[in-house]
Motif scaffolding. Structure first.
Motif, mmCIF file in Angstrom:
data_model
loop_
_atom_site.group_PDB
_atom_site.id
_atom_site.type_symbol
_atom_site.label_atom_id
_atom_site.label_comp_id
_atom_site.label_asym_id
_atom_site.label_seq_id
_atom_site.Cartn_x
_atom_site.Cartn_y
_atom_site.Cartn_z
ATOM 1 N N ARG A 463 0.826 -1.218 0.000
ATOM 2 C CA ARG A 463 0.000 0.000 0.000
ATOM 3 C C ARG A 463 0.856 1.262 0.000
ATOM 4 O O ARG A 463 0.385 2.322 -0.443
ATOM 5 C CB ARG A 463 -0.934 0.000 1.214
ATOM 6 N N HIS A 464 2.065 1.182 0.491
ATOM 7 C CA HIS A 464 2.908 2.381 0.567
ATOM 8 C C HIS A 464 3.266 2.907 -0.820
ATOM 9 O O HIS A 464 3.312 4.119 -1.033
ATOM 10 C CB HIS A 464 4.169 2.097 1.381
ATOM 11 N N ALA A 467 -0.307 4.090 -2.574
ATOM 12 C CA ALA A 467 -0.817 5.365 -2.068
ATOM 13 C C ALA A 467 0.073 6.529 -2.491
ATOM 14 O O ALA A 467 -0.439 7.610 -2.836
ATOM 15 C CB ALA A 467 -0.934 5.312 -0.551
ATOM 16 N N TYR A 483 -3.918 4.945 2.894
ATOM 17 C CA TYR A 483 -3.113 5.209 4.089
ATOM 18 C C TYR A 483 -3.907 4.937 5.367
ATOM 19 O O TYR A 483 -3.390 4.356 6.328
ATOM 20 C CB TYR A 483 -2.633 6.658 4.095
ATOM 21 N N ASP A 486 -4.022 1.273 6.027
ATOM 22 C CA ASP A 486 -2.728 0.742 6.436
ATOM 23 C C ASP A 486 -2.429 1.061 7.894
ATOM 24 O O ASP A 486 -1.869 0.231 8.620
ATOM 25 C CB ASP A 486 -1.622 1.313 5.543
ATOM 26 N N TRP A 504 5.858 5.993 7.458
ATOM 27 C CA TRP A 504 5.598 6.133 6.027
ATOM 28 C C TRP A 504 4.140 6.500 5.757
ATOM 29 O O TRP A 504 3.854 7.446 5.017
ATOM 30 C CB TRP A 504 5.990 4.849 5.302
ATOM 31 N N SER A 505 3.227 5.775 6.355
ATOM 32 C CA SER A 505 1.812 6.080 6.140
ATOM 33 C C SER A 505 1.363 7.313 6.919
ATOM 34 O O SER A 505 0.472 8.039 6.479
ATOM 35 C CB SER A 505 0.939 4.876 6.514
ATOM 36 N N TYR A 509 -0.535 10.100 4.930
ATOM 37 C CA TYR A 509 -1.901 10.436 5.345
ATOM 38 C C TYR A 509 -1.993 11.891 5.778
ATOM 39 O O TYR A 509 -2.970 12.601 5.462
ATOM 40 C CB TYR A 509 -2.329 9.503 6.476
ATOM 41 N N SER A 543 5.746 8.024 1.342
ATOM 42 C CA SER A 543 5.652 6.653 1.844
ATOM 43 C C SER A 543 6.425 5.674 0.978
ATOM 44 O O SER A 543 6.583 4.512 1.344
ATOM 45 C CB SER A 543 4.190 6.214 1.925
#
Length: 551
Positions: A463-464, A467, A483, A486, A504-505, A509, A543
């Motif tokens: 997802r990093h 996103a 984000y 996650d 990272w998220s 976010y 991220s």
């Protein structure tokens, strides 16, 4: 006392007048709880040298020779199975022969373990499942009589957990998995934990962590992890075990520090016993976990240094051992360094790497280096070179046998995530954005569907990247949703694939919320982001370093 490892103060008084036999029995039992089963057998056999009539030491050697939560019967190769079962059976029968000298509780344990090994030679494979059930049933009866005995509780709990190892919970629903004895294990261990002594019992604490890590509420095991963390200083696996819970709760700094303590303990074992043993798997697990925690903290230096040290402790001689097939168990740890390089955008270091001299032995490493080079070339706009490496990756991926594992996951399943990630990065640089996002979403789905593992089978949450690139294309709402999931701030993901408070998220976010004008939410996330930023050793601008302007 004799220059042996510091295994803490746990002891179970057994039926011997020999202080030497008692000492070696205690050490063997603690190593059983610490999952260094080969060393446990060695200790129990030393107890038998000191007191040949000690029936419970035969029980210990038999118990340690069989399957366990991390190594079910199905994971034994034929030669390992034959040797292990013969040793276990012989010790179990010897314990029965000497049972007259055992205490009633010892005799009950000896009779129970004999049900676990019903023949000296391997039967049809499906019989081993029956033996696990038979042993669990026998231990249930022992526990019914000796429910105040903490060792009996720990061994009974492990016996019923071994019926369905790593399948105690349904990750998607959060319910107990069908056919699992999870509820009974919870009852047994929580009843034991009502006793003060249980908080100093390495087996009870270890099993409770495994019991709760796959659950929708892993935080229930935080206190147990804290109690275990320093209990057995030189048992690396037990120093490490609390971090199975820490990582799920976003306590990444503890993941790093406790696995560093585990690695320090493992170095002692490595110095004394060398690398050519099955415990090397557990050593690598501790390195792997520390790397995982450092990556979530945004700490490149400890991540890469740990990866390098881990590789240095995996000599080719070890990987060439046929039984157990060490390459199938261990080679997949070598390319973890590629995950570190990609996480921190070390594109030129990736490109400069040489391939292994033996691509058959190092088949996963070869595939991962081609994957990393494809991503590195794509991220730096060198699309043609990326396409060449992508083709080389696909060819290398095809040569990886189904027998290669990284703990609970096949390397082929893990590399399937890599394939979709790589294709997504490549199509993105070709400006085929919809196709790129389709590949990246496919990688997310594959990542989520991997069997449960700690650390997760794929080192950087997919997802990093998704996103970060959605955000780069102005799809802010879509990026924010990725984000948020996650970070575990909504209920869209199972607990096992959430990564609370990772730098990272949090960064991504916060960026999304700011762009969307959701200032109040951005303020709350911003506070958590600043705390996380305080532990990084590199600037975190996105991220994923694949996003333009993040490196």
């Amino acid at each position: 006392m004799d220059g042996y490892y510091d295994l803490g103060g746990y002891s179970r008084t057994v039926s011997t007048e020999s202080a030497e036999a008692q000492r070696w029995f205690d050490r063997g039992l603690v190593w059983c709880y610490g999952y260094n089963h080969d060393e446990a057998v060695a200790c129990f056999e030393k107890a038998l040298v000191a007191d040949p009539g000690l029936a419970i030491a035969h029980w210990g050697a038999a118990y340690a020779s069989g399957c366990n939560y991390n190594k079910p019967w199905e994971a034994f190769d034929d030669a390992d199975m034959t040797a292990s079962l013969a040793r276990a059976y012989d010790h179990a029968q010897a314990g029965l022969d000497k049972i007259a000298g055992a205490s009633p509780a010892e005799a009950a344990l000896i009779r129970a373990v004999a049900t676990r090994y019903q023949t000296r030679t391997p039967p049809a494979a499906e019989r081993f499942c029956v033996w696990n059930d038979t042993f669990a049933d026998a231990m249930r009866e022992v526990h019914r009589t000796y429910h105040c005995d903490l060792d009996v509780a720990a061994i009974f709990a492990e016996s019923i957990m071994n019926r369905t190892p790593w399948a105690l919970w349904d990750l998607q629903t959060g319910a107990i998995a069908e056919g699992a004895s999870t509820a009974e294990a919870i009852e047994v261990l929580e009843r034991a934990l009502d006793k003060e002594a249980a908080w100093r019992h390495p087996g009870i604490l270890h099993m409770y962590i495994h019991l709760m890590e796959m659950s929708p509420h892993p935080e229930r095991a935080l206190r147990m992890g804290d109690a275990l963390r320093h209990l057995v200083p030189d048992a690396g696996h037990l120093c490490h075990m609390p971090t199975h819970i820490d990582v799920l709760c976003g306590h990444y700094e503890r993941v790093v520090s406790s696995n560093e303590a585990a690695i320090a303990a493992d170095r002692k074992y490595l110095d004394r016993e060398g690398a050519l043993n099955f415990y090397s798997l557990y050593r690598c697990h501790d390195y792997h976990f520390k790397i995982y925690g450092a990556m979530f903290l945004g700490q490149y230096k400890p991540a890469i240094e740990t990866a390098e040290e881990m590789i240095a402790t995996l000599p080719e001689e070890l990987l060439r051992i046929d039984s157990p097939p060490m390459a199938d168990w261990l080679e997949s740890f070598v390319p973890i360094k590629q995950h570190v390089y990609i996480r921190f955008g070390k594109w030129e270091e990736i490109v400069a790497q040489e391939l292994p001299a033996d691509p058959e032995l190092f088949c996963v490493t070869t595939a991962m280096i081609h994957y990393a080079k494809a991503v590195a070339y794509a991220a730096t706009g060198r699309v043609q070179q990326a396409e060449v490496e992508a083709e080389l990756f696909l060819a290398a991926y095809a040569r990886v046998p189904a027998s290669r594992f990284l703990f609970n996951n096949t390397c082929r399943d893990i590399l399937a995530v890599a394939k979709e990630m790589m294709l997504g990065e490549l199509e993105y640089r070709k400006e085929n954005y919809d196709l790129a996002f389709a590949h990246l979403r496919a990688s997310v789905a594959l990542d989520d569907a991997l069997p449960y593992d700690e650390p997760w089978g794929w080192m950087q949450p997919t997802r990093h990247a998704l996103a970060a690139l959605l955000l780069e294309q102005g799809r802010v709402e879509d990026s924010a949703a990725v984000y948020r999931a996650d970070l575990g701030l909504d209920d869209t993901l199972s607990r096992a694939v959430q990564h609370p408070d990772n730098i990272w998220s949090l960064h991504g976010y916060h960026d999304c919320l700011t762009r969307l004008g959701r200032d109040a939410e951005a303020g709350v996330i911003g506070q958590r982001l600043e705390i996380a930023r305080g532990r990084t050793d590199v600037p975190v601008k996105s991220s994923c370093f694949c996003k333009i302007g993040s490196f």
